[in-house]
Design a protein around this motif. Structure first.
Motif, PDB file in Angstrom:
ATOM      1  N   PRO A 227       4.836  -5.332  -4.192  1.00 14.13           N
ATOM      2  CA  PRO A 227       5.434  -4.079  -4.245  1.00 14.13           C
ATOM      3  C   PRO A 227       4.563  -3.079  -4.892  1.00 14.13           C
ATOM      4  O   PRO A 227       3.728  -3.204  -5.851  1.00 14.13           O
ATOM      5  CB  PRO A 227       6.327  -4.296  -5.025  1.00 14.13           C
ATOM      6  CG  PRO A 227       7.015  -5.840  -4.995  1.00 14.13           C
ATOM      7  CD  PRO A 227       5.614  -6.406  -4.535  1.00 14.13           C
ATOM      8  N   GLY A 228       4.412  -1.840  -4.042  1.00 18.33           N
ATOM      9  CA  GLY A 228       3.854  -0.631  -4.783  1.00 18.33           C
ATOM     10  C   GLY A 228       2.499  -0.630  -4.108  1.00 18.33           C
ATOM     11  O   GLY A 228       1.749   0.394  -4.950  1.00 18.33           O
ATOM     12  N   THR A 229       1.965  -1.347  -3.637  1.00 23.47           N
ATOM     13  CA  THR A 229       0.392  -1.406  -3.341  1.00 23.47           C
ATOM     14  C   THR A 229       0.078  -0.902  -1.956  1.00 23.47           C
ATOM     15  O   THR A 229      -0.998  -1.106  -1.357  1.00 23.47           O
ATOM     16  CB  THR A 229      -0.231  -2.694  -3.412  1.00 23.47           C
ATOM     17  OG1 THR A 229       0.740  -3.598  -2.430  1.00 23.47           O
ATOM     18  CG2 THR A 229       0.155  -3.291  -4.583  1.00 23.47           C
ATOM     19  N   ASP A 230       1.052  -0.077  -1.279  1.00 22.50           N
ATOM     20  CA  ASP A 230       0.889  -0.002   0.195  1.00 22.50           C
ATOM     21  C   ASP A 230      -0.247   1.340   0.394  1.00 22.50           C
ATOM     22  O   ASP A 230      -0.851   1.400   1.474  1.00 22.50           O
ATOM     23  CB  ASP A 230       1.999   0.687   0.987  1.00 22.50           C
ATOM     24  CG  ASP A 230       3.317  -0.167   0.730  1.00 22.50           C
ATOM     25  OD1 ASP A 230       3.996  -0.359  -0.220  1.00 22.50           O
ATOM     26  OD2 ASP A 230       3.496  -1.061   1.667  1.00 22.50           O
ATOM     27  N   ALA A 231      -0.565   2.257  -0.629  1.00 18.63           N
ATOM     28  CA  ALA A 231      -1.759   2.892  -0.625  1.00 18.63           C
ATOM     29  C   ALA A 231      -2.963   2.189  -0.303  1.00 18.63           C
ATOM     30  O   ALA A 231      -3.751   2.507   0.328  1.00 18.63           O
ATOM     31  CB  ALA A 231      -1.789   3.863  -1.901  1.00 18.63           C
ATOM     32  N   ASN A 316       1.128   6.977  -3.008  1.00 16.84           N
ATOM     33  CA  ASN A 316       1.249   5.935  -1.765  1.00 16.84           C
ATOM     34  C   ASN A 316       1.668   6.941  -0.354  1.00 16.84           C
ATOM     35  O   ASN A 316       1.081   6.662   0.496  1.00 16.84           O
ATOM     36  CB  ASN A 316       2.496   4.959  -1.991  1.00 16.84           C
ATOM     37  CG  ASN A 316       2.010   4.197  -3.014  1.00 16.84           C
ATOM     38  OD1 ASN A 316       0.781   3.816  -3.507  1.00 16.84           O
ATOM     39  ND2 ASN A 316       3.055   3.357  -3.297  1.00 16.84           N
ATOM     40  N   GLY A 317       2.763   7.883  -0.504  1.00 24.40           N
ATOM     41  CA  GLY A 317       3.021   8.715   0.404  1.00 24.40           C
ATOM     42  C   GLY A 317       1.767   9.324   1.130  1.00 24.40           C
ATOM     43  O   GLY A 317       1.799   9.500   2.256  1.00 24.40           O
ATOM     44  N   ARG A 318       0.926  10.014   0.193  1.00 23.01           N
ATOM     45  CA  ARG A 318      -0.031  10.685   0.645  1.00 23.01           C
ATOM     46  C   ARG A 318      -1.103   9.781   1.518  1.00 23.01           C
ATOM     47  O   ARG A 318      -1.602  10.450   2.548  1.00 23.01           O
ATOM     48  CB  ARG A 318      -0.819  11.072  -0.721  1.00 23.01           C
ATOM     49  CG  ARG A 318      -0.584  12.532  -0.930  1.00 23.01           C
ATOM     50  CD  ARG A 318      -1.185  13.564  -0.193  1.00 23.01           C
ATOM     51  NE  ARG A 318      -2.684  13.870  -0.422  1.00 23.01           N
ATOM     52  CZ  ARG A 318      -3.494  14.226   0.329  1.00 23.01           C
ATOM     53  NH1 ARG A 318      -3.151  14.929   1.379  1.00 23.01           N
ATOM     54  NH2 ARG A 318      -4.919  14.553   0.145  1.00 23.01           N
ATOM     55  N   ALA A 319      -1.342   8.598   1.191  1.00 25.01           N
ATOM     56  CA  ALA A 319      -2.373   7.888   1.782  1.00 25.01           C
ATOM     57  C   ALA A 319      -1.824   7.354   3.075  1.00 25.01           C
ATOM     58  O   ALA A 319      -2.485   7.335   4.295  1.00 25.01           O
ATOM     59  CB  ALA A 319      -2.664   6.577   1.074  1.00 25.01           C
ATOM     60  N   VAL A 320      -0.492   6.958   3.271  1.00 21.79           N
ATOM     61  CA  VAL A 320       0.233   7.148   4.536  1.00 21.79           C
ATOM     62  C   VAL A 320       0.272   8.047   5.533  1.00 21.79           C
ATOM     63  O   VAL A 320      -0.198   8.195   6.593  1.00 21.79           O
ATOM     64  CB  VAL A 320       1.546   6.093   4.427  1.00 21.79           C
ATOM     65  CG1 VAL A 320       2.307   6.138   5.871  1.00 21.79           C
ATOM     66  CG2 VAL A 320       1.510   5.036   3.575  1.00 21.79           C
ATOM     67  N   PRO A 582      -7.117  15.353  -5.250  1.00 23.12           N
ATOM     68  CA  PRO A 582      -6.813  16.102  -3.959  1.00 23.12           C
ATOM     69  C   PRO A 582      -6.968  15.133  -2.885  1.00 23.12           C
ATOM     70  O   PRO A 582      -6.919  15.437  -1.754  1.00 23.12           O
ATOM     71  CB  PRO A 582      -7.976  17.117  -4.078  1.00 23.12           C
ATOM     72  CG  PRO A 582      -9.061  16.572  -5.137  1.00 23.12           C
ATOM     73  CD  PRO A 582      -8.265  15.698  -6.124  1.00 23.12           C
ATOM     74  N   LEU A 583      -7.684  14.177  -3.030  1.00 23.38           N
ATOM     75  CA  LEU A 583      -7.822  13.011  -2.025  1.00 23.38           C
ATOM     76  C   LEU A 583      -6.696  12.107  -2.183  1.00 23.38           C
ATOM     77  O   LEU A 583      -6.529  11.478  -3.367  1.00 23.38           O
ATOM     78  CB  LEU A 583      -9.077  12.382  -1.990  1.00 23.38           C
ATOM     79  CG  LEU A 583     -10.224  13.227  -1.407  1.00 23.38           C
ATOM     80  CD1 LEU A 583     -11.656  12.668  -1.772  1.00 23.38           C
ATOM     81  CD2 LEU A 583     -10.132  13.817   0.095  1.00 23.38           C
ATOM     82  N   PRO A 584      -6.295  10.899  -1.151  1.00 27.82           N
ATOM     83  CA  PRO A 584      -5.582   9.981  -1.479  1.00 27.82           C
ATOM     84  C   PRO A 584      -6.250   8.977  -2.131  1.00 27.82           C
ATOM     85  O   PRO A 584      -7.530   8.497  -2.010  1.00 27.82           O
ATOM     86  CB  PRO A 584      -5.139   9.490   0.071  1.00 27.82           C
ATOM     87  CG  PRO A 584      -6.210   9.857   0.719  1.00 27.82           C
ATOM     88  CD  PRO A 584      -6.843  11.226   0.140  1.00 27.82           C
ATOM     89  N   ASP A 585      -5.543   8.210  -3.069  1.00 26.97           N
ATOM     90  CA  ASP A 585      -6.084   7.204  -3.847  1.00 26.97           C
ATOM     91  C   ASP A 585      -5.077   6.085  -4.023  1.00 26.97           C
ATOM     92  O   ASP A 585      -3.891   6.275  -4.034  1.00 26.97           O
ATOM     93  CB  ASP A 585      -6.727   7.573  -5.131  1.00 26.97           C
ATOM     94  CG  ASP A 585      -7.932   6.721  -5.349  1.00 26.97           C
ATOM     95  OD1 ASP A 585      -8.045   5.584  -4.993  1.00 26.97           O
ATOM     96  OD2 ASP A 585      -8.487   6.955  -6.545  1.00 26.97           O
TER      97      ASP A 585
END
Ligand SMILES: Nc1nc2c(c(=O)[nH]1)N[C@H]1C(S)=C(S)[C@@H](COP(=O)(O)OP(=O)(O)OC[C@H]3O[C@@H](n4cnc5c(=O)[nH]c(N)nc54)[C@H](O)[C@@H]3O)O[C@H]1N2
Ligand SMILES: Nc1nc2c(c(=O)[nH]1)N[C@H]1C(S)=C(S)[C@@H](COP(=O)(O)OP(=O)(O)OC[C@H]3O[C@@H](n4cnc5c(=O)[nH]c(N)nc54)[C@H](O)[C@@H]3O)O[C@H]1N2
Ligand code: SF4
Ligand SMILES: [Mo]
Length: 736
Positions: A227-231, A316-320, A582-585
């Motif tokens: 859980p919570g590792t989708d990024a 997480n949402g940002r990475a997706v 500013p970048l996904p992480d």
């Protein structure tokens, strides 16, 4: 009497299926799916059909406005210590609305409008009118809603990254690869049919879910992350796509911002690294990347799983979202849909959000300083800060709570805190508008009866894309049950008459059709066609693709996406201004085995609360026999290895505890759930179901939110760890 056939929509869940209601003498005989409905194609599930029992068998339903006998604010008598103890008496609607209006106006004068909290739950067709009532009260925005954990922490990164302020659902009917990411469409049936149809035509299906859920067995690749590792997975997918050159450089240069920085960021995010973080197989990540990169168009449906209910939700949402941008299918056939009518629900013409006196001081938002992103974009108070303020009256007082289609005790994390707030002597008024005596209604001062979908004639545009589908009232509401639109209209008239010029709900519907879509119709004329297109001059169901190339997405009419750079933003200064990278992480959840190894010694399992079940919509319908039969007792999924380690056997009662509290559930020992994770479905809580002889399991017995912390939360937005916090299990019910 003759049998009446009414064409309308079921609004029990967000699918909004088209149905026919057959009724005679005010009773519902049967409910059928409407085959001509272009969204649902005749689908109607057992929850929709249950409307017959809900309407015909009104035992247990709230039928009249009810007041606690010793709550008489007009006489200065409130007796908050008696909440949940004293009897309710029937009063008239005039009296009920008068009492609420008087309390609100008094509190507003004495303490300012912020001392009034109005709450709603998920969208049930009246969000926008609720916001308008708040405006009439002098409040801004939503007041209190669960948007910190619902789909907003996923929609907001979409807005920042893609300029698409919606869940950005895939145009799945035309996708070649379909990704279900922490989302189970089987709970809202119609879309599963589209997926199966598309699979028969050769589309591939990817499911990424911590649980082997309904759609997993149909997947070409199934990935089961911690859980919570989708990024981490999204970063590795971008790594693979960039490494293999599975993207269109020309398109990236023309329409995106920050690609080189993104490429640099994901360089080290190899599938192996992500696999270690997420506890999955690196080859499965590679297989998914290849499908995404080479078998487009790619349509995704992304639910609460990856981004919403974690303390790292926004990243997480940002990475997706960045992954979606990199793939380049935004606003393309088979790619990411860009609906036009979603925003109508929150149009200023309805919400009166722009109706601000420019000289007025800024309103106070509870938790706004702690979570500035939520304050700016959630337009809502933070629940933890609000409940604390009710209890302590700090930093400012809260004196009234009105819950409309919302049960705070079952909706919000850290239920013990919520309960303390709801029973606080500082609340002068707790009013609840619901169908049944929900746990919060039972402890309220005032309970207001509500009509359900077959008994009302109201709607919203939430998922209708570019169409308006017919709806109508099929049967008279029982007793004095009234629709929420009716309540907002009539309470609104007492609060600020000039804001509410309509006669009734039909008048409001027709106004909306005229004001927003140019349909100047009488009610009968509205009924004469099943579907109307909301695209100017368009055919119903017609979709305009590549709006960004045609200048149809930006308010200034220029080509591009509605972001500050006009491009898809891998690099996002706007988010950076709220303190984000500013970048996904990838950021580790704040309460996990990795981030809290000491706590994990006592609580070595991760709990995910709230995956959806077929028959319940949030906490509703646990009292309806046809629905309850499917899930008579509260249960939790436990992996066989964990069951063995904790001495738990299948089918027995277990106690699940966290540092916040404990609940009971029946253990369902199954490999469906990832090892190390316990899954407590929504709602856990059960009402009594006398017809089946089944007892209730109260808000403090089986409600997953007892286990969930309200702090620490996601830093900018306040999302809580409903799907990533620690717990332990033991055999037996203990003292519960
Ligand atoms: N632990 C955990 N908590 C969660 C979630 C989770 O997954 N896990 N999910 C979260 C999410 S995504 C959301 S959106 C919220 C939802 O939260 P809510 O929408 O508040 O859901 P409920 O807690 O079921 O309370 C809704 C109440 O409204 C009543 N109701 C239903 N329809 C109507 C209507 O049309 N009018 C009126 N007046 N009453 C109506 C129901 O009978 C019920 O008592 O819960 C959040 N809470
Ligand atoms: N029947 C029914 N339908 C509903 C509702 C309901 O209460 N009942 N509620 C409605 C509402 S308000 C909403 S917001 C939507 C939500 O719709 P969904 O997002 O589809 O609903 P969930 O089942 O809560 O969550 C989806 C999946 O996330 C998985 N999951 C949990 N944690 C993680 C994680 O960390 N990563 C990944 N990848 N997956 C994870 C769960 O196992 C679950 O299968 O459903 C709506 N539809
Ligand atoms: S899926 Fe079922 S509950 Fe949801 S709208 Fe359709 S019929 Fe109603
Ligand atoms: Mo939700």
């Amino acid at each position: 009497m003759t049998v009446k056939k009414t064409r309308t929509q079921c609004t029990t869940c967000h699918a909004r299926c088209g149905v026919f209601v057959y009724s005679e003498d005010g009773k519902i005989l049967r409910i059928e799916g409407d085959p001509d409905n272009p969204k649902s194609h005749g689908v109607c599930c057992s929850s929709g059909m249950s409307e017959r029992e809900i309407h015909n068998n009104t035992e247990g339903r709230v039928l009249y406005p009810m007041k606690r006998i010793d709550w008489n604010p007009d006489k200065g008598e409130r007796n908050p210590q008696n909440r949940g103890k004293s009897e309710f008496v029937r009063i008239s609607w005039d009296e009920a609305l008068g009492l609420i209006a008087d309390e609100c106006l008094r509190i507003k004068d004495e303490y300012g409008p912020e001392a009034i909290i109005t709450g709603q739950g998920t969208g049930r067709t009246s969000n926008h009118w609720h916001c308008r009532l708040n405006s009439s009260l002098g409040l801004e925005g939503w007041s209190l809603v669960p948007t910190h954990v619902c789909l907003m922490p996923h929609m907001l990164p979409n807005a920042f990254t893609l300029g698409v302020y919606s869940p950005a659902d895939g145009d799945l009917a035309n996708s070649s690869t379909i990704v279900l990411w922490g989302e189970n469409p089987a709970m809202e049936r119609a879309i599963t049919r589209t997926i199966f149809d598309r699979q028969r035509q050769g589309a591939k299906l990817v499911v990424i879910d911590t649980r082997f859920q309904d759609m997993s067995k149909h997947a070409d690749v199934f990935l089961q992350p911690r859980p919570g590792t989708d990024a981490a997975i999204a970063l590795a997918l971008m790594h693979e796509i960039i490494e293999h050159g599975w993207y269109d450089r020309e398109w990236i240069d023309a329409w995106t911002y920050g690609f080189d920085e993104l490429a640099e960021r994901v360089r080290d995010w190899t599938p192996e690294r992500a696999a270690e973080v997420a506890q999955v197989d690196a080859d499965d990540i590679r297989a998914i990347a290849e499908l995404l990169g080479t078998n487009g168009p790619v349509g995704m449906k992304i639910g609460l799983g990856p981004g919403c209910m974690h303390t790292n939700a926004i990243q997480n949402g940002r990475a997706v979202a960045c992954l979606q941008g990199l793939l380049g299918w935004v606003d393309q056939k088979g790619g990411i849909s860009v609906p036009v009518s979603f925003s109508v629900m929150l149009d200023d013409r309805i919400t009166l959000w722009d109706d601000k006196d420019p000289g007025r001081p800024e309103l106070f938002t509870f938790g706004g300083e702690e979570h500035p992103l939520y304050k700016s974009f959630g337009r809502s108070n933070d629940p933890h800060a609000t409940f604390e303020a009710i209890i302590t009256q700090e930093p400012r007082p809260v004196r009234a709570y009105i819950a409309i289609a919302n049960d705070p005790l079952l909706c919000y994390e850290n239920t013990n805190l919520t309960y303390e707030a709801m029973t606080s002597p500082n609340l002068d008024m707790l009013a609840v508008k619901d169908f049944y005596f929900s746990p919060t209604a039972k402890i309220a001062d005032l309970v207001l009866p509500s009509s359900d979908w077959a008994e009302r004639c109201t709607y919203d545009e939430e998922i209708d894309g570019n169409m308006i589908l017919t709806f109508d009232q099929a049967v008279e509401a029982p007793g004095e049950c009234k629709d929420d639109w009716w309540f907002f209209l009539h309470l609104g008239k007492l609060i600020k008459e000039e804001d509410w010029p309509w006669e009734d709900e039909k008048d409001m519907v027709l106004w909306r059709l005229r004001e927003f879509y140019g349909f100047d119709l009488t009610w009968d004329e509205f009924q004469s066609e099943t579907v109307r297109s909301t695209e100017p001059g368009g055919e119903a169901g017609e979709v305009v693709y590549e709006k960004y190339k045609k200048g149809l997405m930006r308010p200034d009419g220029r080509p591009g996406f509605p972001t500050p750079t006009g491009r898809i933003e891998f690099w996002c200064d706007a988010l950076a201004s709220f303190g984000y990278d500013p970048l996904p992480d990838y950021v580790e959840p704040l309460e996990s085995l990795v981030s809290q190894p000491e706590l994990a010694e006592e609580y070595p399992l991760t709990v995910i609360t709230g995956h959806r079940l077929y028959s319940f919509f949030h906490s509703a319908w646990t009292n309806i026999p046809a629905q309850r039969k499917l899930y008579p007792e509260p249960f939790a999924l436990v992996h066989p290895d964990d069951a063995q380690a904790f001495g738990v056997t299948d089918g027995e009662w277990i106690t699940i505890s966290s540092p916040r509290g404990k609940i009971i559930s029946k253990a369902r020992v199954t490999r469906e759930i990832k090892k190390g994770v316990v899954a407590v479905p929504r709602p856990g809580w059960r009402d009594e179901c006398p017809e089946l002889g089944l007892p209730g399991y109260g808000w403090n017995k089986a409600n997953g939110n007892i286990l969930v912390p309200s702090t620490p939360a996601e830093p900018g937005y306040g999302a809580t760890a409903m799907r990533s916090s620690l717990c332990k299990i033991e055999s037996g019910r203990g003292d519960l």
